[in-house]
Design a protein around this motif. Structure first.
Motif, PDB file in Angstrom:
ATOM      1  N   ILE A 363      -7.643 -10.377 -15.775  1.00 20.85           N
ATOM      2  CA  ILE A 363      -7.181  -9.299 -14.894  1.00 20.85           C
ATOM      3  C   ILE A 363      -6.427  -8.283 -15.738  1.00 20.85           C
ATOM      4  O   ILE A 363      -5.477  -8.612 -16.449  1.00 20.85           O
ATOM      5  CB  ILE A 363      -6.261  -9.830 -13.769  1.00 20.85           C
ATOM      6  CG1 ILE A 363      -7.000 -10.873 -12.927  1.00 20.85           C
ATOM      7  CG2 ILE A 363      -5.780  -8.691 -12.886  1.00 20.85           C
ATOM      8  CD1 ILE A 363      -6.166 -11.456 -11.805  1.00 20.85           C
ATOM      9  N   ILE A 364      -6.904  -7.047 -15.664  1.00 17.33           N
ATOM     10  CA  ILE A 364      -6.332  -5.934 -16.412  1.00 17.33           C
ATOM     11  C   ILE A 364      -5.905  -4.861 -15.408  1.00 17.33           C
ATOM     12  O   ILE A 364      -6.563  -4.657 -14.384  1.00 17.33           O
ATOM     13  CB  ILE A 364      -7.376  -5.347 -17.385  1.00 17.33           C
ATOM     14  CG1 ILE A 364      -7.580  -6.292 -18.580  1.00 17.33           C
ATOM     15  CG2 ILE A 364      -6.980  -3.966 -17.878  1.00 17.33           C
ATOM     16  CD1 ILE A 364      -6.482  -6.234 -19.614  1.00 17.33           C
ATOM     17  N   GLY A 365      -4.842  -4.170 -15.726  1.00 19.32           N
ATOM     18  CA  GLY A 365      -4.404  -3.072 -14.858  1.00 19.32           C
ATOM     19  C   GLY A 365      -3.088  -2.522 -15.348  1.00 19.32           C
ATOM     20  O   GLY A 365      -2.330  -3.199 -16.067  1.00 19.32           O
ATOM     21  N   GLY A 366      -2.792  -1.310 -14.936  1.00 13.45           N
ATOM     22  CA  GLY A 366      -1.558  -0.674 -15.345  1.00 13.45           C
ATOM     23  C   GLY A 366      -0.347  -1.295 -14.673  1.00 13.45           C
ATOM     24  O   GLY A 366      -0.458  -2.090 -13.740  1.00 13.45           O
ATOM     25  N   THR A 367       0.841  -0.930 -15.160  1.00 11.79           N
ATOM     26  CA  THR A 367       2.074  -1.396 -14.557  1.00 11.79           C
ATOM     27  C   THR A 367       2.143  -0.945 -13.098  1.00 11.79           C
ATOM     28  O   THR A 367       1.892   0.213 -12.785  1.00 11.79           O
ATOM     29  CB  THR A 367       3.294  -0.833 -15.323  1.00 11.79           C
ATOM     30  OG1 THR A 367       3.197  -1.236 -16.687  1.00 11.79           O
ATOM     31  CG2 THR A 367       4.594  -1.337 -14.723  1.00 11.79           C
ATOM     32  N   GLY A 368       2.458  -1.895 -12.213  1.00 11.44           N
ATOM     33  CA  GLY A 368       2.552  -1.548 -10.801  1.00 11.44           C
ATOM     34  C   GLY A 368       1.234  -1.622 -10.060  1.00 11.44           C
ATOM     35  O   GLY A 368       1.150  -1.211  -8.895  1.00 11.44           O
ATOM     36  N   SER A 369       0.202  -2.173 -10.702  1.00 11.09           N
ATOM     37  CA  SER A 369      -1.099  -2.278 -10.027  1.00 11.09           C
ATOM     38  C   SER A 369      -1.207  -3.565  -9.203  1.00 11.09           C
ATOM     39  O   SER A 369      -2.269  -3.867  -8.664  1.00 11.09           O
ATOM     40  CB  SER A 369      -2.229  -2.220 -11.066  1.00 11.09           C
ATOM     41  OG  SER A 369      -2.118  -3.281 -12.005  1.00 11.09           O
ATOM     42  N   SER A 370      -0.108  -4.345  -9.128  1.00  8.45           N
ATOM     43  CA  SER A 370       0.003  -5.553  -8.281  1.00  8.45           C
ATOM     44  C   SER A 370      -0.825  -6.726  -8.789  1.00  8.45           C
ATOM     45  O   SER A 370      -1.294  -7.550  -8.012  1.00  8.45           O
ATOM     46  CB  SER A 370      -0.391  -5.228  -6.830  1.00  8.45           C
ATOM     47  OG  SER A 370       0.475  -4.251  -6.290  1.00  8.45           O
ATOM     48  N   LYS A 371      -0.954  -6.835 -10.105  1.00  8.57           N
ATOM     49  CA  LYS A 371      -1.671  -7.974 -10.684  1.00  8.57           C
ATOM     50  C   LYS A 371      -0.921  -9.283 -10.398  1.00  8.57           C
ATOM     51  O   LYS A 371      -1.513 -10.266  -9.975  1.00  8.57           O
ATOM     52  CB  LYS A 371      -1.814  -7.779 -12.207  1.00  8.57           C
ATOM     53  CG  LYS A 371      -2.490  -6.490 -12.625  1.00  8.57           C
ATOM     54  CD  LYS A 371      -2.666  -6.392 -14.121  1.00  8.57           C
ATOM     55  CE  LYS A 371      -1.366  -6.381 -14.892  1.00  8.57           C
ATOM     56  NZ  LYS A 371      -0.514  -5.194 -14.616  1.00  8.57           N
ATOM     57  N   SER A 372       0.395  -9.282 -10.659  1.00  6.99           N
ATOM     58  CA  SER A 372       1.189 -10.496 -10.439  1.00  6.99           C
ATOM     59  C   SER A 372       1.252 -10.858  -8.963  1.00  6.99           C
ATOM     60  O   SER A 372       1.227 -12.042  -8.599  1.00  6.99           O
ATOM     61  CB  SER A 372       2.610 -10.298 -10.983  1.00  6.99           C
ATOM     62  OG  SER A 372       2.584 -10.090 -12.382  1.00  6.99           O
ATOM     63  N   THR A 373       1.330  -9.849  -8.128  1.00  2.72           N
ATOM     64  CA  THR A 373       1.366 -10.102  -6.686  1.00  2.72           C
ATOM     65  C   THR A 373       0.081 -10.791  -6.240  1.00  2.72           C
ATOM     66  O   THR A 373       0.100 -11.715  -5.417  1.00  2.72           O
ATOM     67  CB  THR A 373       1.547  -8.778  -5.916  1.00  2.72           C
ATOM     68  OG1 THR A 373       2.723  -8.125  -6.391  1.00  2.72           O
ATOM     69  CG2 THR A 373       1.661  -9.020  -4.424  1.00  2.72           C
TER      70      THR A 373
END
Length: 580
Positions: A363-373
């Motif tokens: 899973i890749i994405g910018g900061t705040g893209s809700s990956k951890s969520t």
């Protein structure tokens, strides 16, 4: 108050013995003035040596009984109040362990610490005073008042007027001080937050030479508490001079009227001494009662804050008939939406993703893209707002929480270790793991490379938070700890960001070869950490922007391609790809 009553369990006996001992002490104190009056009127004035010796002996015996009762009340009260504090802290701590992330978000950690320490101490002190002075003061006042009326009704009415006056003063001041105490405890939370933040981040503070700034911030918050308490104390000190003034007025009135009654034959000298003794007893009891009332007012704010913790209902609970077994590591997100505040302002929107058991997903994405969520929903650290998350084909809300979280092992972004040996920390994953199992997990996480260099090896002690090991070493120990759970699903939430790319590559290789049946979800900022995954999910602003293999996304996904090109043109994160 129900939370207080429930937590007296185990200490009811000493809680009952304390006021009984206080009542016995009061009874003995009330007998002494009568004996003294008898000595003066029937012994000294009449020259009767027998009365003097006889009553003197009784006074000595009564004093010793009163002393024993007072000591007993102190011991019993200390045990009862300390026991209540112990139970309250235990109840709060156990309740906090049941909290979901949503509940934890509601209370700041600094506030929880204040409630577990300062607030519980306030309740402990108030309970001890309530058991001892709360029973002693009114009992002493009532008995002394009754005895005074028995001696002389006219003189006893002076006490009644004084008591009414002082009660009016207390009724006026108490609500004001109660409101002030509630504000003070909020400032305690703010100060504890500053202390906790500073201590946990002391290395950053020193690295940026911000000691003076932190000292200034702490001094300001500590000063706020000082000023608030000073205002409360100033108000409370008004009670003392008012009460002492009332005592002196009562003594003057008693002396003046008593002298006239003695001359007129309506009162004996010993009876006047007895009334003066009762005067001090009544008014001192009222002062003690005022102190108890103030302590109760202060503790009321604390009790409310403690009850908020104990009465908080965990947002996530076990179902009535939970599923105990996870069939496999397949994961299904069926049109999932999620909001932290339950206000439909979704941080995850229409997530529809299906993962086969044993797959490796990046899973890749910018900061705040809700990956951890997104991955937090798999182990039910949060519950979805709408839609379903399934593991092994069953909705996660139907699983037993402990079984689910054992089967879905998460290595969070914050890599925390606990004080104890490396073995102790690894066994958080499985408390019954053998030394060999711990060592195998450490080898899979490439942690054995640095553990073997320690003089004490796996028995090396880790300081609180893992501050005596590097960030990369901490991450590898946390991965090994998660592997010991033998999970169906392993989630690494940016958990290799502090290790070098060669070690990252070794960890991924070990995962492929040693745990092929485990579903692996790897959140990463480096594309090199996920490019050999079976599929890669690109997140953007809480939505899935693209899904595919590394090569597919390079061709079809602009976000992925931009990240790849920015990193490939950097320090060569991709050089080790050929060696995988």
């Amino acid at each position: 108050m129900k939370d207080i009553v429930k937590n007296i369990k185990g200490y009811w006996t000493v809680s009952i013995l304390t006021p009984l001992a206080m009542l016995l002490e009061v009874a003995m104190e009330m007998v002494l003035p009568s004996l003294m009056a008898d000595i003066i009127d029937n012994g000294v004035n009449k020259g009767n040596q027998t009365i003097i010796l006889q009553d003197g002996g009784w006074m000595l015996l009564v004093a010793l009984v009163g002393l024993a009762a007072g000591v007993g009340g102190g011991v019993f009260g200390a045990k009862a109040s300390a026991g209540l504090a112990r139970n309250l802290r235990g109840s709060m701590f156990r309740k906090i362990q049941t909290y979901s992330f949503e509940n934890i978000d509601k209370f700041e950690s600094s506030s929880l610490i204040t409630r577990l320490t300062t607030d519980v101490t306030n309740v402990q002190n108030a309970y001890m005073m309530l058991l001892r002075m709360g029973m002693r003061a009114p009992a002493s006042m009532i008995v002394a008042l009754v005895m005074s009326f028995a001696v002389n009704r006219q003189m006893a009415m002076i006490y009644v007027y004084a008591i009414i006056f002082l009660i009016i003063i207390m009724v006026i001041l108490m609500p004001i001080t109660g409101g002030m105490f509630r504000k003070v405890f909020k400032k305690y939370d703010a100060m504890n937050e500053s202390v906790q933040e500073n201590v946990s981040a002391i290395r950053v503070v020193k690295a940026y030479v911000r000691e003076d700034h932190e000292n200034e911030k702490f001094t300001k918050k500590s000063g706020d508490i000082y000023k608030s308490f000073l205002r409360v104390e100033k108000l409370m000190t008004l009670i003392m001079p008012v009460m002492m003034g009332t005592v002196y007025v009562c003594i003057l009135l008693l002396s003046w009227n008593g002298a006239k009654l003695i001359v007129g034959g309506g009162l004996q000298t010993g009876e006047l001494v007895q009334l003066l003794t009762y005067c001090m007893s009544i008014l001192m009891s009222l002062m003690m009662f005022a102190m108890v009332a103030m302590m109760i007012l202060m503790s009321t704010a604390s009790i409310q804050r403690i009850s908020e913790v104990i009465d908080e209902k965990p947002a996530i609970q076990n179902p009535e008939h939970p599923v105990m077994d996870i069939k496999d590591g397949s994961i299904d997100f069926d049109h999932v939406n999620f909001s932290y505040l339950k206000n439909n302002n979704y941080v995850l929107q229409d997530i529809d993703l299906h993962i086969k058991s044993g797959e490796t997903i990046g899973i890749i994405g910018g900061t705040g893209s809700s990956k951890s969520t997104l991955v937090s929903l798999i182990s039910r650290l949060y519950d979805v707002s709408t839609g379903d998350v399934k593991v092994g084909g069953i909705d996660v809300r139907n699983y037993d929480l402990e079984k689910l979280r054992d089967g879905v092992s998460v290595v969070l972004q914050q890599n925390l270790l606990f004080s104890g040996t490396i073995y102790d920390n690894l066994r958080w994953g499985d408390k019954d793991a053998t030394d060999e199992e711990c060592q195998r997990a450490a080898k899979l996480a490439c942690a054995d490379e640095f553990i073997d260099r320690f003089p004490e090896g796996y028995n090396t002690r880790i300081s609180q938070g893992g501050t005596n090991v590097s960030g990369g070493q901490r991450q590898r120990l946390c991965i090994a700890r998660a592997l010991l759970k033998k999970p169906k699903v392993l989630i690494l939430d940016d958990s290799t960001s502090a290790v070098d790319t060669a070690t990252d590559s070794k960890i991924r290789k070990a995962f492929r070869e040693e745990i092929p049946g485990t579903t692996k979800i790897i959140i990463a900022q480096r594309i090199s950490s996920v490019q050999d995954a079976d599929r890669i999910v690109v997140m953007d602003e809480g939505k899935i922007n693209g899904v595919g293999t590394h090569d597919e996304l390079l061709k079809t996904n602009e976000i992925y391609r931009d990240v790849y090109e920015s990193q490939a043109g950097g320090s060569g994160d991709f050089d080790e790809k050929e060696n995988d």
